[in-house]
Scaffold this active site. Structure first.
Site, short mmCIF file in Angstrom:
data_model
loop_
_atom_site.label_atom_id
_atom_site.label_comp_id
_atom_site.label_asym_id
_atom_site.label_seq_id
_atom_site.Cartn_x
_atom_site.Cartn_y
_atom_site.Cartn_z
N ARG A 31 -18.45 -3.74 -0.87
CA ARG A 31 -18.19 -3.83 0.56
C ARG A 31 -19.55 -3.69 1.25
O ARG A 31 -19.96 -2.60 1.61
CB ARG A 31 -17.24 -2.71 1.02
CG ARG A 31 -15.77 -3.08 0.90
CD ARG A 31 -15.36 -4.14 1.90
NE ARG A 31 -13.94 -4.48 1.83
CZ ARG A 31 -13.46 -5.73 1.76
NH1 ARG A 31 -14.27 -6.75 1.69
NH2 ARG A 31 -12.17 -5.95 1.76
N LYS A 40 0.85 -1.19 0.00
CA LYS A 40 0.00 0.00 0.00
C LYS A 40 0.89 1.25 0.00
O LYS A 40 1.44 1.60 -1.00
CB LYS A 40 -0.94 -0.03 1.21
CG LYS A 40 -2.16 -0.95 1.09
CD LYS A 40 -1.89 -2.41 1.12
CE LYS A 40 -3.11 -3.29 1.27
NZ LYS A 40 -3.23 -3.94 2.53
C1 LIG Z 1 -3.81 -5.02 3.23
C2 LIG Z 1 -3.88 -4.84 4.67
C3 LIG Z 1 -3.33 -5.79 5.55
C4 LIG Z 1 -2.75 -7.11 5.09
O1 LIG Z 1 -1.69 -6.95 4.24
P1 LIG Z 1 -1.39 -7.95 3.03
O2 LIG Z 1 -0.15 -7.39 2.44
O3 LIG Z 1 -2.57 -7.90 2.09
O4 LIG Z 1 -1.20 -9.31 3.60
C5 LIG Z 1 -3.38 -5.51 6.91
N1 LIG Z 1 -3.97 -4.40 7.38
C6 LIG Z 1 -4.51 -3.49 6.57
C7 LIG Z 1 -5.15 -2.28 7.15
C8 LIG Z 1 -4.50 -3.68 5.19
O5 LIG Z 1 -5.08 -2.78 4.39
#
Ligand SMILES: *Cc1c(COP(=O)(O)O)cnc(C)c1O
Length: 462
Positions: free
Chosen positions: A387, A263
Site C-alpha cells: 500500500r 469483511k
Molecule cells: C471491501 C470494501 C468495500 C467494497 O466491498 P466489496 O465487497 O469488495 O465490493 C467498500 N468499502 C470498504 C471500506 C471496503 O473495505
C-alpha cells in the site's frame, strides 16, 4: 521468581472441527514462484502461499452454525425465505428499515451512487475507498476528503483517526452549498487509514450539523463491529456497553448503509444496501433488477443470505471481537519487540509496516513496500500486500503520485489463523529486518492502465 499476572489473556471463543491443510514450500521454490509472479504478491498462485495475509475480504472462516444455515438456503428465484431471514437480521441488529441484497459491497455502492448523485455533486467522506470513490465519480460526483489530519500521519497515536474534521466539512458546505452535497459518506473503521475508528461523539456532532443542512449520512458499514470494539475500549461512557448496542447506536445516527459482508459479517461473498427512506428503496429496487438480480436475491445465492444472517449475529459478540482485534494486536506487539517500524495505533483488521523506515536506503521509486512484501514471501511463504507508490498510481498528467504512506499491509482473516501462525509471521518480518541493509529494490517492467497494483510486474535491481 515466579511471574505475577499483570494482564488476563484473550482466547478464541471457538475450537476447531475441520482443518485445511497448507502446502509448505522450500526457499528455492518460493524464489522461483516470486520471480514468475513478477515480484507482485497478487500474481502468486494461492496454493504456493503458506500464511495468506493479502486481505481480510472474503477470507473468513464460517462457523458450524453458518454452515448449517447454508444447507437450509432457499434458492427460490423470488421471495426466498433466506432473503427474509437476512432482512430480519439486518433490521434487528443494525436497525435499518429496507434491505436490497447485492453480490458484494461495490454492487450496493453502484446502485446508491446512481440514485443519489447528480453530475457536479460533491461527496465528502472520511478518507476514500477505491471502489466507493470510483462509483461516486462514475455517477458524476467528486469525492472530498474530510478526515482528520492525524489519519495521514503514521506516527500519530490519536485514538480516533477515523473522525471527521468538522471544519473541513463546514468549509465545503460554505463553498459549494448544501444542495450540491447529496450525502456524507462515513466509513466505520476506515480501511485506507489502516483500520482506524470514528467515535460516537464525532458521529453525533456530524449528525447535528448535517441535519441542520438537510444532508444525509450514508454509512460504509463494512467494519462496523470492529469500530464498535474500539469505541468500547477507548471512548468514555462506553466501557460497559455491549458491542451489539454500540453498533445499533452507530447505525441509528445514519440514514442508510452499504455493506461488504465479506469483511465483518464473516462470510465469503455478499453484501447489501440498507436504507430508511422508502423512496430511495423503491428506486433501488428498480435498479437492482438491471444490475444484480431480483430484489430478493441481488446476485447472491439463498445459502449465502442464510450465512450472512448468522454471521451478522456472531460478529457482534464481545468475545469474538476481543479475540479478533486481540490477534491483530498480538501480531503488532510481537513485531514491535523486534523493532519493526509500524503504524500506530494498530488497526482492527491488520498491521501496517512502514516500509520507508524499514528500507531507508531505497528511494520511493525503487518500490520499498513492493520489495518488502516480496522479501517476506521469499523468507517464509507469508503473503502480504503493498500500500504505497504502486497502489497510488499516476495523476492525470501521467506522473507517479508519491504518497506519504509507503506501507506493507499484514491483513488478518477472521477466525482463520492461530497465535503460532502470528509468531511465524512476526519472526519472518524480523529475519528480513535483520538483513535489511542487503536488500535491493525493484524496477517496474510492466504497468497496466488501471489499478496497476493488481497486475504490475517487476524485476530485481542489480
Ligand atoms: C471491501 C470494501 C468495500 C467494497 O466491498 P466489496 O465487497 O469488495 O465490493 C467498500 N468499502 C470498504 C471500506 C471496503 O473495505
Amino acid at each position: 521468581m515466579a511471574k505475577t499476572i499483570t494482564k488476563r489473556s484473550w482466547a478464541e471463543p471457538y475450537r476447531m472441527k475441520m482443518v485445511e491443510l497448507l502446502k509448505v514450500t522450500t526457499k528455492p521454490q518460493r524464489m522461483k514462484a516470486m520471480r514468475d509472479a513478477g515480484y507482485n504478491t497478487f500474481l502468486l498462485h494461492a496454493e504456493d502461499v503458506y500464511i495468506d495475509l493479502l486481505t481480510d475480504s472474503g477470507t473468513n472462516a464460517m462457523s458450524d452454525q453458518q454452515w448449517a444455515a447454508f444447507m437450509t438456503g432457499d434458492e427460490a428465484y423470488a421471495g426466498s425465505k433466506s432473503y427474509y431471514n437476512m432482512e430480519k437480521a439486518i433490521q434487528k441488529y443494525y436497525g435499518y428499515r429496507y434491505v436490497i441484497p447485492t453480490h458484494q459491497g461495490r454492487g450496493a455502492e453502484h446502485i446508491l451512487s446512481q440514485i443519489l448523485i447528480k453530475k457536479g455533486d460533491y461527496i465528502p467522506g472520511n478518507m476514500y475507498f477505491t471502489t466507493t470513490r470510483l462509483h461516486q465519480e462514475m455517477a458524476g460526483g467528486t469525492f472530498v476528503d474530510i478526515i482528520v489530519d492525524e489519519a495521514h500521519d503514521p506516527n500519530s497515536e490519536f485514538p480516533f483517526k477515523g473522525n471527521v474534521d468538522m471544519n473541513k466539512l463546514e468549509a465545503l458546505v460554505k463553498k459549494v452549498g448544501a444542495e450540491k452535497i447529496p450525502y456524507v459518506c462515513i466509513a466505520t473503521n476506515v480501511n485506507m487509514a489502516g483500520g482506524q475508528p470514528i467515535s460516537i461523539k464525532n458521529l453525533r456532532e456530524l449528525r447535528e450539523f448535517t441535519q441542520k443542512h438537510g444532508i444525509r449520512i450514508i454509512h460504509d458499514m463494512t467494519r462496523v463491529a470492529e469500530n464498535a470494539f474500539f469505541i468500547q475500549q477507548r471512548e468514555s461512557g462506553y466501557e460497559k456497553a455491549k458491542i451489539a448496542d454500540i453498533v445499533k447506536e452507530i447505525c441509528s445516527l445514519t440514514d442508510g448503509a452499504t455493506m461488504s459482508s465479506k469483511k465483518d459479517a464473516l462470510v465469503n461473498i455478499g453484501g447489501f444496501l440498507a436504507i430508511n427512506d422508502w423512496e430511495i428503496y423503491e428506486e433501488a429496487r428498480n435498479l437492482v433488477v438491471a444490475y444484480e438480480g431480483l430484489h430478493t436475491y441481488g446476485g447472491i445465492a439463498g445459502r449465502d443470505m442464510e450465512a450472512i444472517a448468522v454471521g451478522i449475529k456472531e460478529s457482534l459478540s464481545d468475545s469474538h471481537q476481543k479475540a479478533r482485534v486481540g490477534q491483530v494486536e498480538y501480531l503488532g506487539e510481537k513485531m514491535l519487540e523486534y523493532g519493526i517500524p509500524l503504524v500506530k495505533p494498530f488497526g482492527g483488521h491488520g498491521i501496517f509496516v512502514d516500509a520507508k523506515a524499514f528500507l531507508p536506503h531505497l528511494s520511493q521509486d525503487e518500490f520499498p513496500a513492493q520489495t518488502l512484501a516480496a522479501e517476506i514471501y521469499i523468507d517464509s511463504g507469508v503473503r502480504t500486500m503493498e500500500r504505497g507508490i504502486v497502489s497510488a498510481g499516476r495523476n492525470s498528467k501521467g506522473e507517479n503520485y508519491h504518497p506519504n504512506l509507503e506501507l506493507v499491509r499484514f491483513t488478518i482473516p477472521r477466525r482463520v489463523y492461530t497465535q503460532a501462525h502470528m509468531d511465524v509471521v512476526a519472526e519472518s518480518a524480523a529475519m528480513v529486518y535483520e538483513r535489511r541493509n542487503k536488500i535491493k529494490g525493484l524496477k517496474m517492467v510492466y504497468e497496466p492502465k488501471f489499478l496497476r497494483f493488481f497486475q504490475a510486474r517487476f524485476d530485481k535491481l542489480k
